[in-house]
Design a protein around this motif. Structure first.
Motif, PDB file in Angstrom:
ATOM      1  N   TYR A 139      -9.488  -5.064   8.369  1.00 23.58           N
ATOM      2  CA  TYR A 139      -9.691  -4.595   7.006  1.00 23.58           C
ATOM      3  C   TYR A 139     -11.161  -4.521   6.646  1.00 23.58           C
ATOM      4  O   TYR A 139     -11.533  -4.569   5.482  1.00 23.58           O
ATOM      5  CB  TYR A 139      -8.939  -5.451   5.987  1.00 23.58           C
ATOM      6  CG  TYR A 139      -9.024  -6.947   6.188  1.00 23.58           C
ATOM      7  CD1 TYR A 139     -10.089  -7.683   5.721  1.00 23.58           C
ATOM      8  CD2 TYR A 139      -7.999  -7.616   6.851  1.00 23.58           C
ATOM      9  CE1 TYR A 139     -10.134  -9.049   5.895  1.00 23.58           C
ATOM     10  CE2 TYR A 139      -8.036  -8.982   7.037  1.00 23.58           C
ATOM     11  CZ  TYR A 139      -9.108  -9.700   6.554  1.00 23.58           C
ATOM     12  OH  TYR A 139      -9.152 -11.061   6.724  1.00 23.58           O
ATOM     13  N   THR A 188      -3.780  -8.463   4.524  1.00 22.67           N
ATOM     14  CA  THR A 188      -5.012  -7.691   4.565  1.00 22.67           C
ATOM     15  C   THR A 188      -5.970  -8.112   3.464  1.00 22.67           C
ATOM     16  O   THR A 188      -5.545  -8.495   2.369  1.00 22.67           O
ATOM     17  CB  THR A 188      -4.710  -6.186   4.446  1.00 22.67           C
ATOM     18  OG1 THR A 188      -5.938  -5.451   4.387  1.00 22.67           O
ATOM     19  CG2 THR A 188      -3.890  -5.886   3.192  1.00 22.67           C
ATOM     20  N   PRO A 200      -6.229  -4.593   0.227  1.00 21.87           N
ATOM     21  CA  PRO A 200      -4.862  -4.148  -0.121  1.00 21.87           C
ATOM     22  C   PRO A 200      -4.781  -2.685  -0.518  1.00 21.87           C
ATOM     23  O   PRO A 200      -3.717  -2.080  -0.404  1.00 21.87           O
ATOM     24  CB  PRO A 200      -4.486  -5.071  -1.290  1.00 21.87           C
ATOM     25  CG  PRO A 200      -5.775  -5.591  -1.815  1.00 21.87           C
ATOM     26  CD  PRO A 200      -6.704  -5.672  -0.645  1.00 21.87           C
ATOM     27  N   GLU A 201      -5.914  -2.091  -0.949  1.00 25.39           N
ATOM     28  CA  GLU A 201      -5.874  -0.677  -1.292  1.00 25.39           C
ATOM     29  C   GLU A 201      -5.543   0.183  -0.087  1.00 25.39           C
ATOM     30  O   GLU A 201      -5.013   1.292  -0.224  1.00 25.39           O
ATOM     31  CB  GLU A 201      -7.212  -0.239  -1.904  1.00 25.39           C
ATOM     32  CG  GLU A 201      -8.395  -0.253  -0.966  1.00 25.39           C
ATOM     33  CD  GLU A 201      -9.044  -1.624  -0.807  1.00 25.39           C
ATOM     34  OE1 GLU A 201     -10.077  -1.714  -0.117  1.00 25.39           O
ATOM     35  OE2 GLU A 201      -8.506  -2.612  -1.370  1.00 25.39           O
ATOM     36  N   GLY A 234      -3.254  -0.453   1.923  1.00 18.02           N
ATOM     37  CA  GLY A 234      -1.798  -0.400   1.999  1.00 18.02           C
ATOM     38  C   GLY A 234      -1.229   0.882   1.416  1.00 18.02           C
ATOM     39  O   GLY A 234      -0.134   1.313   1.799  1.00 18.02           O
ATOM     40  N   MET A 239       3.567  -8.940  -3.698  1.00 17.60           N
ATOM     41  CA  MET A 239       2.445  -9.404  -2.890  1.00 17.60           C
ATOM     42  C   MET A 239       2.111 -10.838  -3.249  1.00 17.60           C
ATOM     43  O   MET A 239       2.423 -11.316  -4.343  1.00 17.60           O
ATOM     44  CB  MET A 239       1.226  -8.490  -3.060  1.00 17.60           C
ATOM     45  CG  MET A 239       0.596  -8.512  -4.434  1.00 17.60           C
ATOM     46  SD  MET A 239      -0.914  -7.504  -4.493  1.00 17.60           S
ATOM     47  CE  MET A 239      -0.256  -5.859  -4.230  1.00 17.60           C
ATOM     48  N   THR A 246      -1.210 -13.711  -2.913  1.00 16.81           N
ATOM     49  CA  THR A 246      -2.639 -13.878  -2.667  1.00 16.81           C
ATOM     50  C   THR A 246      -2.859 -15.111  -1.808  1.00 16.81           C
ATOM     51  O   THR A 246      -2.400 -16.205  -2.145  1.00 16.81           O
ATOM     52  CB  THR A 246      -3.419 -14.016  -3.976  1.00 16.81           C
ATOM     53  OG1 THR A 246      -3.215 -12.852  -4.777  1.00 16.81           O
ATOM     54  CG2 THR A 246      -4.906 -14.182  -3.707  1.00 16.81           C
ATOM     55  N   CYS A 286      -7.294 -12.329   0.287  1.00 15.79           N
ATOM     56  CA  CYS A 286      -6.417 -11.379   0.975  1.00 15.79           C
ATOM     57  C   CYS A 286      -5.079 -11.285   0.245  1.00 15.79           C
ATOM     58  O   CYS A 286      -4.718 -12.162  -0.532  1.00 15.79           O
ATOM     59  CB  CYS A 286      -6.174 -11.822   2.423  1.00 15.79           C
ATOM     60  SG  CYS A 286      -7.672 -11.927   3.430  1.00 15.79           S
ATOM     61  N   LYS A 287      -4.378 -10.228   0.516  1.00 13.66           N
ATOM     62  CA  LYS A 287      -3.042 -10.031  -0.045  1.00 13.66           C
ATOM     63  C   LYS A 287      -2.034  -9.894   1.098  1.00 13.66           C
ATOM     64  O   LYS A 287      -2.298  -9.224   2.098  1.00 13.66           O
ATOM     65  CB  LYS A 287      -2.981  -8.757  -0.904  1.00 13.66           C
ATOM     66  CG  LYS A 287      -3.969  -8.721  -2.059  1.00 13.66           C
ATOM     67  CD  LYS A 287      -3.611  -9.716  -3.149  1.00 13.66           C
ATOM     68  CE  LYS A 287      -4.570  -9.559  -4.333  1.00 13.66           C
ATOM     69  NZ  LYS A 287      -4.301 -10.559  -5.388  1.00 13.66           N
ATOM     70  N   LEU A 291       1.214  -8.121   1.641  1.00 18.15           N
ATOM     71  CA  LEU A 291       2.051  -7.060   1.070  1.00 18.15           C
ATOM     72  C   LEU A 291       3.431  -7.130   1.704  1.00 18.15           C
ATOM     73  O   LEU A 291       3.557  -7.154   2.925  1.00 18.15           O
ATOM     74  CB  LEU A 291       1.420  -5.689   1.337  1.00 18.15           C
ATOM     75  CG  LEU A 291      -0.053  -5.526   0.930  1.00 18.15           C
ATOM     76  CD1 LEU A 291      -0.553  -4.140   1.316  1.00 18.15           C
ATOM     77  CD2 LEU A 291      -0.236  -5.771  -0.557  1.00 18.15           C
TER      78      LEU A 291
END
Length: 720
Positions: A316, A350, A353-354, A356, A366, A368, A376-377, A379
């Motif tokens: 990422y 990741t 997350p955008e 994703g 999601m 955190t 990170c998230k 998803l």
């Protein structure tokens, strides 16, 4: 006897998960607190937490707590602790100091004051004192200062509990073991495993997610492999209780291994797979999980009937990966999930997350979590058609477009009008109508005519100086007006991001729809695919090169090297070549070439297809095969697990051309082409060959705006 109070520390945002875990381990009063979770219980409960917690970093047993205003108070509080109940003068110890206290600007000073207090107490009572061993002490002491209070604890864990004992090497950017376990538990792996589900990590790195998944599925205590804990050098350690817990854990492990299966890890890096297998062996799990080198596009379930969890920690940008390549990577991941893992659940961990949103899947929720300092998230996805969404940018409606969008529309109309008569006269049904004519819209727009009209749009990666938000808005403007201007439905417009392709990316798929469409060019029929690859299967800028090959082909034996989808072989065969030999390293492209030959009714045994590394194949054929016409169109750069070494066309073109000339008959023609814009041919090194630059002569009219789209030479043996 009153219960003991324990504190288990955990990484940021994992305290609630740790408290849930401790409750399941029998510590019913476990509650989340700052930095972890607290619970009460017996020493056996503390041992059980050390042995079984998959989330905790450390387990601390508080032995003193008091107010303190400075280093002198810290010294007095530490000196009053009955240290002789915890270690002897012959033991070693180490101190960790965390937090803030007035008068202590550095943690090392706090460590020194506590060390002095322990040493002075022992010296007064026994005449000698224990030594400090910061690396491998008998006893670890933890001191925490917060808001004018001091807490002193025995560290029962010793080294951090995330160190299971199976990992002694790592690939780049590995997840810590307890973070990997947290990701799996948040993703619901424990329940999926209990129902017999499978686990697959398509980018497994050093194998941590798969191995932690195996430990969870087989009910294996994560601390069972550790030879030592902090309590082993503690005077109050209860060895019989500890041995009983170990015995119970071994029985549960043996039972769990009998039902373990269905865990797989893939990675494109062979070194990562080697490390994963090594870790698997150290974990005592050889044979219970499968690791294999595979490209992302080759990932699929171990068995067709499998369902379960795909778990992945893709690059990422913070630690791994070229950021320009990441949207394509996430898009390919989404395509693989949608094509081969319907019915599965997926977890993508990741720090971006955008990205994703590039996957074409709607995340259900999601969590955190923190990978070190990086937020990170995780998803969560259900891979079901009802959650599939387009991963293409959403077009802007007309009312939101800027005035410059009108300029783009006008330019497309103008270009189409200027090309119309030429298109009709030349029998061109596939052409480029726009190639970054306006600097605001860095796009290449191609039209393909068949039973329908399709539009293939590629965005050139914007330079770093361009505001990404503004660039995306302009892209959305373009994608909104292109269907209107060209009078095609939106679903017949295909969009891709165009970036320089290197190494393994040369042959990577973007999807696997297998949606092929028939188009024609100068009476020749070809199949194109707008979704599965960066290119469509028909290089439009080579149209005039193909025509030249067809014109030179009558009575010739034709060799097509780096043949891609065999379009030049079709022209040669239809032009009257007595034989064609089509060589490429990709089986997929050779199958495509076979389809193109069949579509044009070219089915003679004189037209052969060979899967091989072209460089090595040329070396093997130098004294055995002769051709009258050769087309050599190599990539600018290439490396592959099937290729011998690497190919850099600027560096290697002289040797490659000379190898091709060895199989070219006197009087024959070699057409050499490439699309490296900064390419410079070394004429001196190629002497005495006759080399004629035909780049301008083979540039189609619809590419005249970009004369560096390709380089092309006609090369012959010297007449002498």
């Amino acid at each position: 006897m009153s219960p003991l109070i324990f504190f288990a520390s955990a990484p940021k945002n994992m305290g609630s998960l740790l408290a849930e875990e401790l409750i399941k381990l029998g510590m019913r009063d476990a509650t989340e607190t700052r930095g972890g979770a607290r619970f009460s219980g017996t020493l056996e409960d503390g041992y059980r937490a050390c042995l079984w917690s998959r989330i905790a970093n450390r387990l601390l047993l508080p032995i003193a707590h008091a107010s303190a205003n400075g280093p002198d108070d810290l010294y007095e509080i530490a000196r009053e602790v009955a240290w002789e109940e915890h270690l002897t003068p012959d033991h070693t110890f180490a101190i960790q100091f965390d937090g803030l206290l007035p008068g202590i600007s550095h943690s090392h000073f706090g460590v020194l004051r506590v060390k002095d207090a322990i040493a002075d107490r022992f010296s007064e009572r026994f005449g000698h004192r224990p030594s400090v061993d910061p690396n491998d002490p008998d006893l670890r002491v933890h001191v925490y200062a917060h808001q004018g209070t001091i807490g002193i604890s025995i560290d029962l864990s010793g080294q951090s509990l995330h160190l299971r004992g199976y990992r002694d090497a790592g690939s780049a950017a590995p997840l810590k073991e307890n973070l990997a376990a947290a990701v799996l538990l948040r993703a619901g792996w424990a329940d999926i495993a209990a129902e017999g589900g499978a686990l697959l990590d398509p980018m497994c790195g050093s194998g941590t997610l798969v191995i932690e998944g195996a430990l969870i599925a087989a009910d294996i205590a994560p601390g069972l492999m550790r030879p030592r804990f902090g309590f082993h050098g503690w005077l109050q350690h209860d060895e019989p209780t500890w041995q009983r817990l170990l015995g119970e854990a071994r029985i549960r492990r043996d039972a769990g291994l009998r039902r373990l299966g269905g865990l797989r890890g893939y990675d494109v890096n062979s070194d990562a797979i080697r490390i994963s297998l090594h870790h698997l062996e150290r974990a005592g799990l050889t044979g219970y999980a499968h690791f294999e080198r595979r490209e992302l596009n080759d990932c699929r379930p171990g068995h067709p009937e499998d369902e379960g969890l795909v778990i992945v920690n893709p690059p990422y940008g913070e630690r791994l990966g070229n950021e320009d390549e990441l949207p394509d990577l996430y898009a390919r991941l989404g395509s693989v999930l949608k094509e081969r893992f319907v019915g599965w659940r997926a977890g993508v961990f990741t720090g971006a997350p955008e990205l994703g949103k590039c996957m074409g899947l709607r995340a259900q929720r999601m969590h955190t979590l923190y990978n070190g300092p990086i937020e990170c998230k995780l998803l969560h996805f259900r891979v079901e058609p009802r959650y599939f969404v387009s991963n293409q940018p959403r077009p802007l409606p007309p009312e939101e477009r800027s005035p410059s969008a009108t300029m783009l529309a006008n330019r497309i109309v103008k270009n189409l009008k200027s090309l119309r008569k030429w298109q009709r006269d030349e029998q061109v049904s596939c052409l480029r109508i726009y190639d970054a004519d306006l600097p605001e819209y860095a796009l290449a727009i191609d039209i393909y005519e068949g039973e329908k009209r399709w539009v293939h749009v590629q965005e050139y990666a914007a330079p770093a100086s361009v505001d990404p938000k503004r660039a995306r808005q302009r892209l959305r403007e373009a994608l909104g007006l292109i269907p209107e201007v060209l009078e095609v439905p939106g679903e017949q417009v295909y969009f891709k991001i165009r970036r320089p392709q290197k190494g393994l990316n040369q042959y990577e798929k973007l999807a696997e729809t297998r949606h092929f469409h028939e188009v024609s060019e100068s009476g020749h029929r070809f199949l194109v695919n707008f979704e599965d690859y960066l290119d469509t299967g028909l290089f439009l800028d080579h149209r005039d090169v193909r025509r030249l090959i067809g014109a030179l082909a009558p009575g010739k034996r034709f060799l097509n090297l780096f043949a891609y989808t065999g379009t030049a072989s079709v022209y040669a065969a239809m032009g009257g070549a007595v034989s064609t030999t089509t060589v490429d390293m990709s089986r997929t492209y050779l199958e495509w070439a076979a389809s193109n030959l069949g579509l044009n009714r070219i089915e003679s045994d004189a037209h052969e297809l060979i899967q091989a590394d072209c460089i090595r194949w040329l070396e093997s054929m130098a004294t055995r095969r002769q051709f009258d016409l050769i087309f050599l169109d190599p990539p600018s750069f290439s490396t592959s697990k099937r290729m011998y070494g690497t190919l850099d066309i600027q560096r290697d073109h002289v040797g490659l051309i000379k190898s091709a000339m060895r199989v070219l008959e006197p009087g024959g023609d070699l057409i050499f082409s490439n699309n490296l814009r900064r390419f410079r041919i070394d004429l001196d090194a190629l002497a005495p060959l006759e080399v004629v630059d035909i780049s301008a002569d083979t540039l189609p009219r619809d590419f005249a705006r970009n004369p560096r789209i390709h380089n092309c030479w006609r090369i012959r043996h010297s007449a002498s």
